[in-house]
Design an enzyme around this catalytic site. Sequence first.
Site, PDB file in Angstrom:
ATOM      1  N   HIS A   1       0.958  -1.237  -0.106  1.00  0.00           N
ATOM      2  CA  HIS A   1      -0.034   0.106  -0.137  1.00  0.00           C
ATOM      3  C   HIS A   1       0.784   1.236   0.041  1.00  0.00           C
ATOM      4  CE1 HIS A   1      -2.085  -3.015   2.464  1.00  0.00           C
ATOM      5  NE2 HIS A   1      -3.356  -2.669   1.942  1.00  0.00           N
TER       6      HIS A   1
ATOM      7  N   ASP B   1       2.564   2.012   3.284  1.00  0.00           N
ATOM      8  CA  ASP B   1       3.396   0.940   3.700  1.00  0.00           C
ATOM      9  C   ASP B   1       4.939   1.405   3.401  1.00  0.00           C
ATOM     10  OD1 ASP B   1       1.154  -0.598   4.187  1.00  0.00           O
ATOM     11  OD2 ASP B   1       1.525  -1.960   2.315  1.00  0.00           O
TER      12      ASP B   1
ATOM     13  N   HIS C   1     -10.584 -14.624   3.100  1.00  0.00           N
ATOM     14  CA  HIS C   1     -11.883 -13.889   2.814  1.00  0.00           C
ATOM     15  C   HIS C   1     -12.957 -14.753   2.458  1.00  0.00           C
ATOM     16  CE1 HIS C   1      -9.513  -9.868   1.973  1.00  0.00           C
ATOM     17  NE2 HIS C   1      -9.147 -10.405   3.268  1.00  0.00           N
TER      18      HIS C   1
ATOM     19  N   ASP D   1      -4.051 -13.864  -2.722  1.00  0.00           N
ATOM     20  CA  ASP D   1      -3.472 -13.484  -1.481  1.00  0.00           C
ATOM     21  C   ASP D   1      -3.552 -14.718  -0.747  1.00  0.00           C
ATOM     22  OD1 ASP D   1      -3.108 -10.773  -1.967  1.00  0.00           O
ATOM     23  OD2 ASP D   1      -4.313  -9.952  -0.534  1.00  0.00           O
TER      24      ASP D   1
ATOM     25  N   ASP E   1     -10.509 -12.007  10.032  1.00  0.00           N
ATOM     26  CA  ASP E   1      -9.428 -12.551   8.916  1.00  0.00           C
ATOM     27  C   ASP E   1      -7.988 -12.610   9.829  1.00  0.00           C
ATOM     28  OD1 ASP E   1      -8.329 -12.259   6.563  1.00  0.00           O
ATOM     29  OD2 ASP E   1      -8.409 -10.292   6.091  1.00  0.00           O
TER      30      ASP E   1
ATOM     31  N   ASP F   1      -0.497 -12.737   1.852  1.00  0.00           N
ATOM     32  CA  ASP F   1      -1.067 -11.684   2.669  1.00  0.00           C
ATOM     33  C   ASP F   1      -1.125 -12.488   4.218  1.00  0.00           C
ATOM     34  OD1 ASP F   1      -2.254  -9.663   3.994  1.00  0.00           O
ATOM     35  OD2 ASP F   1      -4.094  -9.513   2.376  1.00  0.00           O
TER      36      ASP F   1
HETATM   37  C1  XLS Z   1      -7.404  -7.103   4.233  1.00  0.00           C
HETATM   38  C2  XLS Z   1      -6.879  -7.215   2.852  1.00  0.00           C
HETATM   39  C3  XLS Z   1      -5.675  -6.283   2.561  1.00  0.00           C
HETATM   40  C4  XLS Z   1      -5.460  -6.391   1.228  1.00  0.00           C
HETATM   41  C5  XLS Z   1      -4.827  -5.138   0.622  1.00  0.00           C
HETATM   42  O1  XLS Z   1      -8.313  -8.023   4.622  1.00  0.00           O
HETATM   43  O2  XLS Z   1      -6.666  -8.492   2.585  1.00  0.00           O
HETATM   44  O3  XLS Z   1      -4.656  -6.826   3.085  1.00  0.00           O
HETATM   45  O4  XLS Z   1      -5.184  -7.347   0.488  1.00  0.00           O
HETATM   46  O5  XLS Z   1      -5.422  -4.087   0.981  1.00  0.00           O
HETATM   47 NI    NI Z   2      -5.631  -9.431   0.931  1.00  0.00          NI
HETATM   48 NI    NI Z   3      -7.458  -9.807   4.219  1.00  0.00          NI
END
Ligand code: XLS
Ligand code: NI
Ligand code: NI
Length: 432
Positions: free
Chosen positions: A92, A95, A262, A287, A298, A330
């Site tokens: 991001h 970051d 997710h 991810d 999450d 991720d």
């Molecule tokens: C959050 C998301 C985030 C995205 C990027 O749950 O996974 O990390 O991958 O903004």
């Molecule tokens: Ni993500």
């Molecule tokens: Ni996530």
Amino acid sequence: MNKIEYKGPESKDAFSFRHYDKNRVVGGKTMGEQLRFAMSWWHTVNASGTDMFGGDTMDKTFGLSGLDMYKAKADFAFDFMQKLGIDFYCFHDVDVAPEGETLAESVKNLEIMTDYLLEKQKQTGIRPLWVTANMFGAKKFMAGAATSPDADVFAIAAGKVKAGIDAAVKLGAKGYVFWGGREGYDTLLNTDVALELDNLGRFMKMARDYGRSHGFDGDFYIEPKPKEPTKHQYDFDAATCANFLRANGLEKDFKLNIEANHATLAGHTFQHELRMAAVNGLFGSIDANQGDTLLGWDTDQFPTNVYDTTFCMYEVIKAGGFTNGGLNFDAKARRQSNTLDDTLLSYIAGMDAFALGLIKAHRIIEDGRVDAFIKERYSSYEKGIGRRIVSGEETLESLAEYAASLRNVEVPSGRQEYLEAVVNDILFSGEE
Ligand code: XLS
Ligand code: NI
Ligand code: NI
């Protein structure tokens, strides 16, 4: 810098790969080419173990602050990726560079830091898999970014995405991600859903138009997530996103970035989300993490479940493999795994789990029993009435006539347990 080497499945050296052998060819391409691992900057370089109930358990400031700290973090990141043989990273805007008090200040900081990153890229050959903008952390984004009720917030978000796309082009990234952090609602009592959804569509079209006219030739991605931080996120799951993209005419420029955890939160399996992306022509990137089915949030754990990595790679292979996408970890080491060694060991565990998944998925496909079963199961559509249904020659009336005198129609067994046993045979027997 000691590189992590492949030492084979018998190795007891914790700092070695047991399954990931980057140059080994599996099914015609090297593991490295097929898996396209990426490091997530936010978890790896920044996350410090903090949770809702307690502060940091790790210090990743390198004893510095301001831009010096961001440069030290970049040095660490590139060393870390080289150690693991990882060729891509994801970040991001905030970051890699400090947020300023105004959009203009933030963009300036990002430019300074992307100059620095570009130098590191030239030395190492590493580049971003995708770039994104954080439009959920700052207070001004508390009610969303593109779906904020405040038009000034929409404008600031647009400026951040413009800078993010510029960064992607400058650094040679072939992906730009939209994860709708707070693009959703907590209660319908205060929300104009119709306007918010239209604005989200408008925002994505502006991003697509800007990117396509400023040298971004990669893929835009939406990353579905059903909830957290908002109660309901508009990008709920792959099927919802597919509908949104088509409704806004964005399906040629956008694909999906599917995150395992997710999927779990949406009440789906990881494999389901990948399949839905693929059948809608939207398979893009992943991810790679795993959740905990007993927890409703999450958790972003490193992926170690080999059933999941196998079914994931099965879907990836069936979808034709990655083009611009890859496997972005991720994921973060647990709060108690609070040394940099743990971060390294977490990556090794995740990369090995995906290497095993790739090997086993290829084995399932080569073995052929699963595919042959599916083909046979649907074979009635390859001949006679079935073929005519699929080719569009039949109507409700003609079918009613055809079916009028059918008797004793028997649908063959679905053989689920047999197929699960076939997968187990492949997972737990034979050579790698
Ligand atoms: C959050 C998301 C985030 C995205 C990027 O749950 O996974 O990390 O991958 O903004
Ligand atoms: Ni993500
Ligand atoms: Ni996530």
